[in-house]
Design a protein around this motif. Structure first.
Motif, PDB file in Angstrom:
ATOM      1  N   ASP A 133       0.853  -1.180   0.000  1.00  0.00           N
ATOM      2  CA  ASP A 133       0.000   0.000   0.000  1.00  0.00           C
ATOM      3  C   ASP A 133       0.891   1.232   0.000  1.00  0.00           C
ATOM      4  OD1 ASP A 133       0.977  -0.010   2.606  1.00  0.00           O
ATOM      5  OD2 ASP A 133      -0.940   0.554   3.514  1.00  0.00           O
ATOM      6  N   ILE A 134       0.286   2.404   0.151  1.00  0.00           N
ATOM      7  CA  ILE A 134       1.054   3.638   0.069  1.00  0.00           C
ATOM      8  C   ILE A 134       2.077   3.746   1.192  1.00  0.00           C
ATOM      9  CG2 ILE A 134      -0.603   5.027   1.388  1.00  0.00           C
ATOM     10  CD1 ILE A 134      -0.035   7.354  -0.532  1.00  0.00           C
ATOM     11  N   PHE A 135       1.767   3.202   2.371  1.00  0.00           N
ATOM     12  CA  PHE A 135       2.743   3.298   3.446  1.00  0.00           C
ATOM     13  C   PHE A 135       3.974   2.445   3.135  1.00  0.00           C
ATOM     14  CE2 PHE A 135       4.788   1.850   7.328  1.00  0.00           C
ATOM     15  CZ  PHE A 135       5.162   3.074   7.861  1.00  0.00           C
ATOM     16  N   HIS A 136       3.765   1.218   2.718  1.00  0.00           N
ATOM     17  CA  HIS A 136       4.910   0.375   2.359  1.00  0.00           C
ATOM     18  C   HIS A 136       5.760   1.042   1.289  1.00  0.00           C
ATOM     19  CE1 HIS A 136       7.330  -3.043   1.018  1.00  0.00           C
ATOM     20  NE2 HIS A 136       6.964  -2.696  -0.212  1.00  0.00           N
ATOM     21  N   ASP A 137       5.120   1.529   0.236  1.00  0.00           N
ATOM     22  CA  ASP A 137       5.871   2.086  -0.883  1.00  0.00           C
ATOM     23  C   ASP A 137       6.602   3.366  -0.502  1.00  0.00           C
ATOM     24  OD1 ASP A 137       5.196   0.025  -2.594  1.00  0.00           O
ATOM     25  OD2 ASP A 137       3.487   1.067  -3.470  1.00  0.00           O
ATOM     26  N   LEU A 138       5.915   4.268   0.203  1.00  0.00           N
ATOM     27  CA  LEU A 138       6.546   5.532   0.562  1.00  0.00           C
ATOM     28  C   LEU A 138       7.597   5.353   1.650  1.00  0.00           C
ATOM     29  CD1 LEU A 138       3.741   8.269   0.620  1.00  0.00           C
ATOM     30  CD2 LEU A 138       5.520   7.909  -1.093  1.00  0.00           C
ATOM     31  N   PHE A 139       7.202   4.776   2.768  1.00  0.00           N
ATOM     32  CA  PHE A 139       8.114   4.661   3.904  1.00  0.00           C
ATOM     33  C   PHE A 139       9.239   3.674   3.613  1.00  0.00           C
ATOM     34  CE2 PHE A 139       9.700   3.163   7.946  1.00  0.00           C
ATOM     35  CZ  PHE A 139       9.668   4.267   8.783  1.00  0.00           C
ATOM     36  N   GLY A 140       8.907   2.544   2.991  1.00  0.00           N
ATOM     37  CA  GLY A 140       9.911   1.505   2.792  1.00  0.00           C
ATOM     38  C   GLY A 140      10.871   1.793   1.656  1.00  0.00           C
ATOM     39  N   HIS A 141      10.351   2.269   0.515  1.00  0.00           N
ATOM     40  CA  HIS A 141      11.176   2.390  -0.682  1.00  0.00           C
ATOM     41  C   HIS A 141      11.742   3.785  -0.939  1.00  0.00           C
ATOM     42  CE1 HIS A 141      10.674  -1.575  -2.511  1.00  0.00           C
ATOM     43  NE2 HIS A 141       9.400  -1.552  -2.158  1.00  0.00           N
ATOM     44  N   VAL A 142      10.927   4.800  -0.766  1.00  0.00           N
ATOM     45  CA  VAL A 142      11.292   6.107  -1.295  1.00  0.00           C
ATOM     46  C   VAL A 142      12.485   6.757  -0.602  1.00  0.00           C
ATOM     47  CG1 VAL A 142      10.444   8.463  -1.721  1.00  0.00           C
ATOM     48  CG2 VAL A 142       9.012   6.475  -2.279  1.00  0.00           C
ATOM     49  N   PRO A 143      12.661   6.649   0.720  1.00  0.00           N
ATOM     50  CA  PRO A 143      13.823   7.315   1.326  1.00  0.00           C
ATOM     51  C   PRO A 143      15.158   6.964   0.669  1.00  0.00           C
ATOM     52  CG  PRO A 143      12.302   6.656   3.037  1.00  0.00           C
ATOM     53  CD  PRO A 143      11.777   6.069   1.765  1.00  0.00           C
ATOM     54  N   LEU A 144      15.386   5.696   0.352  1.00  0.00           N
ATOM     55  CA  LEU A 144      16.675   5.331  -0.236  1.00  0.00           C
ATOM     56  C   LEU A 144      16.776   5.723  -1.708  1.00  0.00           C
ATOM     57  CD1 LEU A 144      17.668   1.961   1.475  1.00  0.00           C
ATOM     58  CD2 LEU A 144      18.696   4.230   1.742  1.00  0.00           C
ATOM     59  N   LEU A 145      15.675   6.143  -2.330  1.00  0.00           N
ATOM     60  CA  LEU A 145      15.796   6.716  -3.675  1.00  0.00           C
ATOM     61  C   LEU A 145      16.463   8.088  -3.628  1.00  0.00           C
ATOM     62  CD1 LEU A 145      12.378   5.772  -5.316  1.00  0.00           C
ATOM     63  CD2 LEU A 145      14.619   4.725  -5.726  1.00  0.00           C
ATOM     64  N   PHE A 146      16.595   8.659  -2.436  1.00  0.00           N
ATOM     65  CA  PHE A 146      17.368   9.884  -2.268  1.00  0.00           C
ATOM     66  C   PHE A 146      18.862   9.597  -2.195  1.00  0.00           C
ATOM     67  CE2 PHE A 146      13.222  11.429  -1.039  1.00  0.00           C
ATOM     68  CZ  PHE A 146      13.222  12.769  -1.398  1.00  0.00           C
ATOM     69  N   ASN A 147      19.239   8.321  -2.061  1.00  0.00           N
ATOM     70  CA  ASN A 147      20.648   7.927  -2.029  1.00  0.00           C
ATOM     71  C   ASN A 147      21.113   7.665  -3.459  1.00  0.00           C
ATOM     72  OD1 ASN A 147      22.734   5.543  -2.040  1.00  0.00           O
ATOM     73  ND2 ASN A 147      22.952   6.518  -0.050  1.00  0.00           N
ATOM     74  N   PRO A 148      22.135   8.340  -3.954  1.00  0.00           N
ATOM     75  CA  PRO A 148      22.526   8.194  -5.364  1.00  0.00           C
ATOM     76  C   PRO A 148      22.886   6.770  -5.763  1.00  0.00           C
ATOM     77  CG  PRO A 148      23.562  10.131  -4.399  1.00  0.00           C
ATOM     78  CD  PRO A 148      22.926   9.377  -3.268  1.00  0.00           C
ATOM     79  N   VAL A 149      23.529   6.017  -4.894  1.00  0.00           N
ATOM     80  CA  VAL A 149      23.948   4.658  -5.254  1.00  0.00           C
ATOM     81  C   VAL A 149      22.735   3.745  -5.387  1.00  0.00           C
ATOM     82  CG1 VAL A 149      25.316   2.654  -4.562  1.00  0.00           C
ATOM     83  CG2 VAL A 149      26.202   4.960  -4.168  1.00  0.00           C
ATOM     84  N   LEU A 150      21.858   3.747  -4.384  1.00  0.00           N
ATOM     85  CA  LEU A 150      20.670   2.901  -4.457  1.00  0.00           C
ATOM     86  C   LEU A 150      19.749   3.359  -5.585  1.00  0.00           C
ATOM     87  CD1 LEU A 150      17.673   1.891  -3.498  1.00  0.00           C
ATOM     88  CD2 LEU A 150      19.618   0.410  -3.013  1.00  0.00           C
ATOM     89  N   ALA A 151      19.672   4.658  -5.809  1.00  0.00           N
ATOM     90  CA  ALA A 151      18.851   5.177  -6.901  1.00  0.00           C
ATOM     91  C   ALA A 151      19.324   4.633  -8.241  1.00  0.00           C
ATOM     92  CB  ALA A 151      18.886   6.704  -6.905  1.00  0.00           C
ATOM     93  N   ASP A 152      20.629   4.597  -8.450  1.00  0.00           N
ATOM     94  CA  ASP A 152      21.172   4.059  -9.700  1.00  0.00           C
ATOM     95  C   ASP A 152      20.958   2.550  -9.783  1.00  0.00           C
ATOM     96  OD1 ASP A 152      21.986   6.555 -10.496  1.00  0.00           O
ATOM     97  OD2 ASP A 152      24.103   6.253 -10.015  1.00  0.00           O
ATOM     98  N   TYR A 153      21.052   1.854  -8.647  1.00  0.00           N
ATOM     99  CA  TYR A 153      20.833   0.409  -8.642  1.00  0.00           C
ATOM    100  C   TYR A 153      19.403   0.074  -9.060  1.00  0.00           C
ATOM    101  CZ  TYR A 153      19.998  -4.311  -6.891  1.00  0.00           C
ATOM    102  OH  TYR A 153      19.631  -5.642  -6.780  1.00  0.00           O
ATOM    103  N   VAL A 154      18.427   0.814  -8.551  1.00  0.00           N
ATOM    104  CA  VAL A 154      17.033   0.519  -8.867  1.00  0.00           C
ATOM    105  C   VAL A 154      16.772   0.767 -10.350  1.00  0.00           C
ATOM    106  CG1 VAL A 154      14.633   1.090  -8.378  1.00  0.00           C
ATOM    107  CG2 VAL A 154      16.275   0.977  -6.512  1.00  0.00           C
ATOM    108  N   GLN A 155      17.349   1.830 -10.908  1.00  0.00           N
ATOM    109  CA  GLN A 155      17.189   2.041 -12.344  1.00  0.00           C
ATOM    110  C   GLN A 155      17.831   0.909 -13.139  1.00  0.00           C
ATOM    111  OE1 GLN A 155      19.315   5.292 -14.232  1.00  0.00           O
ATOM    112  NE2 GLN A 155      17.707   5.513 -15.786  1.00  0.00           N
ATOM    113  N   ARG A 156      19.019   0.481 -12.727  1.00  0.00           N
ATOM    114  CA  ARG A 156      19.677  -0.627 -13.415  1.00  0.00           C
ATOM    115  C   ARG A 156      18.828  -1.885 -13.323  1.00  0.00           C
ATOM    116  NH1 ARG A 156      25.700  -2.184 -11.757  1.00  0.00           N
ATOM    117  NH2 ARG A 156      26.178  -0.455 -13.149  1.00  0.00           N
TER     118      ARG A 156
END
Length: 290
Positions: A133-156
């Motif tokens: 749900d929105i809590f899982h997606d926002l709280f669990g995933h989105v913070p580390l999309l602010f991290n450049p390394v993890l952000a690049d990993y998810v795109q890869r």
């Protein structure tokens, strides 16, 4: 044009969500006006519970990035988060009505667009919900999309998923997603910490993953993770551990096509880490990433 709902994992129950709102890429506008005061209160209480559990259990990068979600007394507006996320790493979040087909999921990630379910669980589901749900997606995933390394990993991962879809190897790549982005552990100076969204957004799994003596915790091997089944209806029995987010990025560099061909000839591992008996291939049909 409206889209059909997607069956989640092993369940035959269609997920909730109004798929008639979805565009051809399965995205939809966040229907912010539809949230009730109960919805906002559920988000606030979930955020408060998980935040209290983070010290000593969540990785430093996640704790540092969590304030980037903004105020937590009400469900955040996606555009407010995007105003901070886009300048930080070039990512944006987009609304979806629920789980979406794997190829659509991969294509969004490859475009640095992270799909976030726009509805929230009911109070009766406070401690456990089957589908994100929105809590899982926002709280669990989105913070580390602010991290450049993890952000690049998810795109890869998204780019690799498009290739895996063409090669019929999505099941193997979905397992890597499950054991890293959803249920990954990282070793820090203070001990084991969680970076996987499925752990960080769960009150029970966060303690179990980091502190319980029961599960196996193995150094991450891409090959082993791709051969390992998982459970969606219980705490994980096996976790894979990395030493840094950069290590995770480096381990997934290159073309997986030769690896997929090699792994098809090898036995799989059960969720508890033991060698699994062979299973019949699943019938064709829509699948969702873990």
């Amino acid at each position: 044009m409206g889209q059909a709902p997607v069956v989640y994992g092993q369940s035959e129950r269609p997920p909730r969500g109004d798929y008639s709102r979805a565009a051809s890429d399965y995205t939809c506008a966040q229907d912010y006006a539809s949230y009730t005061e109960t919805d906002h209160d559920t988000y606030r209480r979930l955020h408060a519970r998980q935040s209290a559990l983070l010290p000593g259990r969540a990785c430093a990068e996640f704790i540092a990035a969590l304030p980037s979600l903004g105020p937590h007394k009400r469900i955040p507006r996606f555009e407010d988060i995007n105003a901070r996320l886009m300048p930080a790493t070039g990512w944006q979040i987009v609304g979806v009505p629920g789980l979406i087909p794997e190829l659509a999921f991969f294509e969004l990630l490859a475009e640095r667009r992270f799909p976030v379910t726009d509805w929230i669980r009911t109070p009766a589901e406070f401690d456990y919900i089957v589908e994100p749900d929105i809590f899982h997606d926002l709280f669990g995933h989105v913070p580390l999309l602010f991290n450049p390394v993890l952000a690049d990993y998810v795109q890869r991962y998204g780019q690799g998923g498009i290739k895996a879809h063409r090669l019929g190897a999505c099941e193997m790549l979905a397992r890597l997603y499950w054991y890293t982005i959803e249920f990954g552990l990282i070793r820090e100076a203070g001990g084991l910490r969680a970076y996987g969204a499925g752990i960080l957004s769960s009150g029970g799994e966060l303690v179990h993953a980091v502190e319980s003596p029961e599960p196996r915790r193995l150094p991450l091997s891409v090959e082993r993770a791709m051969r390992s089944r998982y459970r969606i209806d219980s705490y994980q029995q096996t976790y894979f551990v990395i030493d840094s987010l950069q290590q995770l990025f480096d381990m997934t560099d290159g073309d997986f096509a030769p690896l997929y061909a090699q792994l098809r000839a090898l036995p799989e591992f059960a969720a508890d880490g033991s060698e699994a008996p062979p299973v019949r291939p699943a019938p064709p049909g829509p699948r969702t990433p873990a």
